[in-house]
Design an enzyme around this catalytic site. Sequence first.
Site, PDB file in Angstrom:
ATOM      1  N   LYS A  69      29.183  29.873   7.891  1.00  0.00           N
ATOM      2  CA  LYS A  69      30.615  29.785   8.121  1.00  0.00           C
ATOM      3  C   LYS A  69      30.707  31.631   8.351  1.00  0.00           C
ATOM      4  O   LYS A  69      30.113  32.460   7.664  1.00  0.00           O
ATOM      5  CB  LYS A  69      30.864  29.644   6.181  1.00  0.00           C
ATOM      6  CG  LYS A  69      32.424  30.600   6.896  1.00  0.00           C
ATOM      7  CD  LYS A  69      32.555  30.594   4.968  1.00  0.00           C
ATOM      8  CE  LYS A  69      34.246  31.216   5.176  1.00  0.00           C
ATOM      9  NZ  LYS A  69      34.469  31.969   3.313  1.00  0.00           N
ATOM     10  N   GLY A  78      32.359  45.992  -4.658  1.00  0.00           N
ATOM     11  CA  GLY A  78      33.085  45.046  -5.123  1.00  0.00           C
ATOM     12  C   GLY A  78      32.851  44.627  -3.778  1.00  0.00           C
ATOM     13  O   GLY A  78      32.163  44.625  -2.727  1.00  0.00           O
TER      14      GLY A  78
END
Lengths: 508, 483
Positions: A81, A439
């Site tokens: 992907k 993050g």
Amino acid sequence: MSIEQRQPVRVVVLGGGTAGWMSAAGIAALLPGLASVTLVESEDIGIVGVGEATLPHIRGYVEKLGIEEAAFMRATHATYKLGIDFRDFGRIGESYIHPFGSFGEKVAEVAFHHYWLELARQGLAGPLGDYSLAVAAARANRFTPPAQDQSLASTYGYAYQFDATLFGPFMREHGLKLGVERIEGLVTSVEREAAGGDVGALALEDGRRIEGDLFIDCSGFRSLLLGGELAEPWEDWSRWLPCDRAAAMPCAHVPGAPLRPYTTAAAMPAGWRWQIPLQHRMGNGYVFASGFLSEDEACAAIRASAEGEPLADPRVLRFRAGRRRNSWQRNVVAVGLASGFLEPLESTSIYLAQMAITYLIELFPEAGRIDDRDRDEFNRLVDMEYDRVRDFLILHYHATTRDDSPFWDHVRTMEVPASLADKLELWRRAGRIEKYSDGLFYDASWIAVYVGQGLLPQRHDARAAFADPMRVKAALDRLRQAIGEEVAAMPGHEAFLTSETTRLADPA
Amino acid sequence: MSAARDPLQRVVVAGAGQLGVLAAIGLRRALPGAEVVVLGLAPDPGALADRAATALPFTNRLHDRLGIAENDIVTRAQGSHRLVTRYFGWGEEGQGGAMPYGASIDPALRTRFAQEWGGGPRNAAGQMPAGSLGEVLADAGRFAVPPEGEPSPLAEVDYALRWHPDGYRALLIETARKLGVIHAPGELAAIEPDGAGGIAALSIAGAGRLPADLFVDCTGPAALLLTALPGFALEDWSVELPLRRLIVARPQQGMLALEDRFSLLSEGWLGEVAGRAGLQIALGVAPGVTEDAALRALGAPPLAGFQLEPGRARAPWLGNVVALGDAAARFEPLAHLNLDLAHRQLDLLLELLPGRAIEPPERAEYNRRSALTMDAVRDTLAAHYAAPAAQRVFGLPILPPALAGALDQFARRGRLPFREEAPLLGQEFQALLAALGFTQGRGPQAVAAQGPAASAAAEALRFRRQAEAALAFAPPYAEFMVR
Ligand SMILES: Cc1cc2nc3c(=O)[nH]c(=O)nc-3n(C[C@H](O)[C@H](O)[C@H](O)COP(=O)(O)OP(=O)(O)OC[C@H]3O[C@@H](n4cnc5c(N)ncnc54)[C@H](O)[C@@H]3O)c2cc1C
């Protein structure tokens, strides 16, 4: 006495889905001797069985556990992907790929997208995706792993798309090899310790008791320990993310169609539809808001829009957006769906589980004693991860001109969280991205979605207009050309998989 | 469609110290069509960033981008190289340690989204402090600037530069002139507000009015422009940073050394910055120490003394005024952070350079990021005073919460939480804490690691080989400098 000589912490994992087996195998592999891991799962309840698209971080997990990529791909029927193709989100008929990679490079302190905006204004630039190798490779259905240097060929990453019903079992086999004890059974009640109120043991339907020091709640949406037994409050985010159902229906591949190295997310009148190409089939499902569409209508819609031959009837899953206020409470740590849920629009759920496991391993109770400071630190990190993903997902709905259905009217006009409103203002007024380095989702991701969904800033950096536009255009053309040459040299996605047959699953 | 913003047409930099001049160079390079004026106010004697004779590796990268050649600094400003800062006596009796610089350009940052698990800034836990080759080289007194773009055993070694501030400033002024930066000598007579929280023009004694779109305040701790604005507010750091007095000695005979030192004495801390330009000695005087005792501890004739009131501007960018360096934050010259912070702020300003019309959200973003860096600087300094022996000299520390959390995690779990916009990399901060005598705990993974003896031995062997190769490659530093 040193820590090594103490008794290992008795870790009990409740649940044998993706989150459960990732937790159990991760702890067993990385904390040998420090923890003994027991996992309880119930075949009667089963696993959620969806969750097929991942983020590049999963490779780190696979690698860290010493799992060979080829064997893993073969076992889970995985494909590569390079990103997600978003269709019809900003406007019907438009599409863009959010790649695992960057767009161009900054020049003289000014980020690439400012130059691109300036050229686009003058009608001299191609679509932003033309300047990303990951996008170009995805569009051409080609794949090769990125180079390990500083060249153009290193400017992207990749993840996997795998069969969710095979990933858990694969991790189970691995976990069992690492010494995880597996118990099949249904947990019917939870015993608390009289002093302190920690969870002491799980009681099974057949009368067995499983004692532990640390309980990892991977019981899925049930959230049996954290949400149920400890009643940890739920923070509801459905006012911003109203989708609360999915109708999933796997299909056969359309014969002759190329195997895409990317996930597709196509906007629908009351949500969006995923298409995740695996080796042996196409994952397919409609994520929708029940306030705007009934389950029957959604099932009919997924049947009507599926491209390949359906392999099963549509199955409806129910959920809600939000998370438990704290993922770690007392001696219970929730990982996966038991901790919270953000819809799969950016394939973040398995990532969030993986991050929780990473943080738990870093903060694993010292000598079996849980320190409040470690628990607080864990909860701070998990919140940070959730909050960043949340704002980014809301953006996909809010940055739209669609007014063709009540659902899109709602998300287009709703009030967004203040943290997102600030980011939007900064982008609109100055073309800048609020910066963070921890993050998920950095500048390139935000830019991909803003630009891809037609939310252009009013103004961009003055410096982007200083250079002769024809020279900037020439530089962008050269970049596009170099990307084209890289892509032309890559094998096709399917060809790459078949050339290394170790990655191919046995034909089912 | 988005349109390019109207560019700034006139920028006035107030203050002609080494910071103000570099800021003018940066702005002029960014805005070739604009008029960049340096208002030549004499640098405030208390402006520590302006007087700094050194910075950190970040500055080398900024210099590269702004076209300031390292070689010119070496040949014309008596430049020299520092590989480590050594700390003596901050931990327990006889304890000492060195802080080297970590890998500075992280290739992972290029495709950060593709960061792998465990990669990126997140966990430095359990790793060897990067760049400790620097310490090996400093011990042996050997070094050469690694050849650019070529693989060499020194490629991983990062370094900071020192210089003579006068020579360095002269070099910058020459560069600024060549670029067409305008110098306006004179004294600030009045500040003309623009009615929108900023400044319309400065009045210069005898030289009329100096209007501009953007004003950069490099006037040192007085922050002449920023403090004149209605929105100005100060955040006091005196609770977290106990130092109030600094005594600087007359520069001593220059010396070639690859290290600088900070030693903890019972009278405070003694900083020794070496270099060809002279040995700079300063004493950060502990509370309650008499002037006599302080001067004895300084060990060299004093040149000047400063009173310190540490703190930062709550918002260093107000209206159309951006304060850099001491005008934004002032604190002691303890870890070479004064000019480093100033340069990071300048770099941030260049990244977020506004148009003629300043947008409030971009100002907010600048202030947010800049505050993160300033607070991380404060916490880096506060870590020094929290070191085991420093507590006996400076008193029980009152720790900012983020630092308290980091020190706790370091001591118990061997990890450091990631900090956005911090001046030191995770590994560098880890090395600093070790040098200051903090004991690093062992994380669960380190405790659980199987066969630690074997892998530690392999790691040690690998490092020894690297060190041998580096030592064989690098000439004695003095030889390199006369080349
Ligand atoms: C529609 C949809 C699409 C998704 N797509 C993606 C995607 O593309 N990418 C992605 O990363 N994530 C995706 N997710 C999320 C992903 O599916 C989950 O994060 C992942 O599967 C982890 O689930 P889990 O292990 O937490 O829960 P589950 O798979 O539900 O596992 C729960 C486990 O707990 C056990 N259990 C529960 N109660 C008891 C009991 N009383 N006694 C004993 N055992 C019990 C069950 O038997 C089971 O083993 C998607 C989710 C949904 C709903």
